[in-house]
Design a protein around this motif. Structure first.
Motif, short mmCIF file in Angstrom:
data_model
loop_
_atom_site.label_atom_id
_atom_site.label_comp_id
_atom_site.label_asym_id
_atom_site.label_seq_id
_atom_site.Cartn_x
_atom_site.Cartn_y
_atom_site.Cartn_z
N MET A 7 44.57 -81.84 -23.07
CA MET A 7 43.27 -82.49 -23.20
C MET A 7 43.04 -82.96 -24.64
O MET A 7 43.19 -82.18 -25.59
CB MET A 7 42.16 -81.51 -22.81
CG MET A 7 40.73 -82.02 -23.01
SD MET A 7 40.34 -83.50 -22.06
CE MET A 7 40.39 -82.89 -20.38
N SER A 15 43.25 -87.24 -20.73
CA SER A 15 43.69 -86.06 -19.98
C SER A 15 45.14 -86.28 -19.55
O SER A 15 45.43 -87.23 -18.82
CB SER A 15 42.77 -85.89 -18.76
OG SER A 15 43.30 -84.94 -17.89
N ASP A 39 43.17 -81.76 -15.96
CA ASP A 39 42.44 -82.88 -15.34
C ASP A 39 41.40 -82.36 -14.35
O ASP A 39 40.31 -82.91 -14.23
CB ASP A 39 43.43 -83.81 -14.64
CG ASP A 39 42.89 -85.22 -14.52
OD1 ASP A 39 42.61 -85.85 -15.56
OD2 ASP A 39 42.72 -85.70 -13.37
N LYS A 43 38.34 -81.29 -16.28
CA LYS A 43 37.89 -82.30 -17.24
C LYS A 43 36.36 -82.43 -17.30
O LYS A 43 35.77 -82.44 -18.38
CB LYS A 43 38.53 -83.63 -16.85
CG LYS A 43 38.13 -84.84 -17.63
CD LYS A 43 38.97 -86.04 -17.20
CE LYS A 43 38.74 -86.43 -15.75
NZ LYS A 43 39.69 -87.42 -15.25
N GLU A 74 37.20 -92.90 -20.53
CA GLU A 74 38.49 -92.22 -20.30
C GLU A 74 39.64 -93.16 -20.60
O GLU A 74 39.68 -94.29 -20.13
CB GLU A 74 38.59 -91.73 -18.86
CG GLU A 74 39.91 -90.99 -18.61
CD GLU A 74 39.92 -90.17 -17.34
OE1 GLU A 74 40.79 -89.28 -17.24
OE2 GLU A 74 39.08 -90.40 -16.46
N SER A 102 43.03 -92.16 -20.04
CA SER A 102 44.17 -91.40 -19.51
C SER A 102 45.20 -92.38 -18.95
O SER A 102 45.59 -92.30 -17.78
CB SER A 102 43.69 -90.42 -18.45
OG SER A 102 42.75 -89.53 -18.99
#
Length: 400
Positions: A113, A126, A132, A135, A158, A160
């Motif tokens: 993270m 993440s 995740d 999160k 986000e 990711s």
């Protein structure tokens, strides 16, 4: 609910027992009990000795990422609240929190993270399946901890979208968590203003790890002619400009980065003294040398030339080449700032490579200082991968 137990092979888990954060797939003898990928499991040595709890993912070579060394510790909301608040309290003590990395994965004992704070916006990355699943709780607890200090977070985005998620069997995702907002965020760092593009910028939009290294070059740049290579969005160049450099040229191979850097120069009223050009640094440096250009300060902040052990030889060649070229462009008695952001390019290897470059071009280096990443990217001594940034400032002296 019963929890699965992973048992290590005899003689394995040496890194883990020294404080390391991971258990690899080839270190596990057996897993007893039922689990789904991303679940918390108990980890024990071959003889039953308790080693803690972590989340498991059979898609990944890093089979288990440790969350705690206490076998009986529940990984619940209270536990996550403690981890998040510990991370936030540490930042408040060690760095300027107006913009900073608030959570740095394994080094904050929240593996996989990453959360960056840019003014009043959070950017979340993440990178592991188990984290995740947790999160949203981590984000809520972080916003709550900040609210107690009078900080209101107006939006969360986000990012990711890193390739490493594919190795975890996860899709790459990006987008708003909660209400949409303007993804061009203005921050101030070391007195320099930047527009950070959190939607389309590299990684989370801005490299916070060099914050105090950028500050360290300011005193060298007053009245200087400066060359900033691999400038990205212009951060070193703008620190040179705000410190009173006579002229600064920033170079990057990305036109998008050059456009953003130019916008940042205008934001700071530096557009007359700080200019940016879109060029390949490896091609540009020999041209500048052939033209007889010389600079008071040359800054080399390249992307990681290696992201694996297999490509170290080529990376060494790359680092040697740019440092050799950079040294040739520094006036006698001028300064070179040079760095590597690759974990695989160790301190020893980077130092040796710079030394070889200096010998090849008959320059003597006088070390001004050695630095690493800012304290909001803490180096956890038992997790080697958390130490990645090496940053030197040298005075470059001709052999005579």
């Amino acid at each position: 609910m019963s929890i699965a137990v992973a048992v290590l092979k005899k003689g394995e888990g040496r890194a883990l027992k020294s404080g390391g954060p991971w258990v690899y797939d080839n270190e596990i003898a057996s897993i007893m009990g039922n689990f789904e990928n991303g679940d918390i499991v108990i980890v024990r040595d071959f003889d039953g000795y308790p080693l803690g709890r972590g989340f498991i993912n059979t898609n990944s070579k890093i089979r288990i990422r440790m969350m705690t060394r206490n076998e009986n510790q529940e990984i619940d909301r209270e536990f996550l609240k403690m981890r998040v608040r510990d991370a936030w309290e540490y930042r408040k003590k060690t760095v300027d929190i107006s913009s900073c990395r608030v959570i740095f994965g394994e080094a904050d004992f929240l593996p996989g993270m990453v959360i960056d704070k840019f003014s009043d916006v959070l950017v979340v990355q993440s990178l592991a399946l188990g984290i995740d699943k947790l999160k949203m709780i981590i984000i809520e607890e972080l916003k709550s901890a900040m609210a107690e200090d009078g900080i209101t977070i107006r939006g969360v985005y986000e990012r990711s979208d890193a390739k490493v998620r594919l190795q975890e069997g996860m899709e790459r995702v990006k987008g708003f968590i909660g209400e949409p907002f303007d993804t061009k965020v203005q921050i101030v760092e070391n007195g320099v203003k930047y527009i950070v593009d959190i939607e389309d910028g590299q990684k989370t939009g801005f490299f916070l790890d060099q914050k105090y290294n950028r500050l360290a070059i300011q005193r060298l740049c007053k009245d200087a002619k400066v060359l900033d290579c691999f400038t990205h969005t212009g951060s070193f160049a703008l620190n040179a400009g705000i410190a009173g450099a006579k002229s600064v040229t920033g170079v990057d191979a990305s036109q998008l980065a050059v456009d953003q850097a130019t916008e940042n120069a205008e934001l700071n009223g530096l557009e007359k003294r700080v200019k940016f050009i879109c060029e390949d640094v490896f091609e540009l440096l020999p041209k500048l040398e052939a033209e007889g250009e010389k600079y008071d300060v040359v800054i080399l902040d390249p992307p990681a030339f290696t992201k694996s052990k297999n490509s170290i030889k080529n990376a060494v060649k790359g680092y040697r080449e740019i440092n050799l070229r950079g040294m040739k462009l520094v006036k006698d008695g001028g300064y070179l700032a040079t760095c590597s952001c690759s974990h695989f390019m160790s301190y020893e290897l980077f130092t040796q490579t710079i030394g070889q470059a200096a010998r090849n071009v008959h320059k003597r280096l006088r070390q001004v200082e050695y630095r690493t990443q800012a304290a909001d990217h803490p180096i956890l001594w038992s997790a080697d991968e958390s130490y990645y940034l090496k940053f030197y400032i040298f005075q470059v002296i001709d052999e005579k």
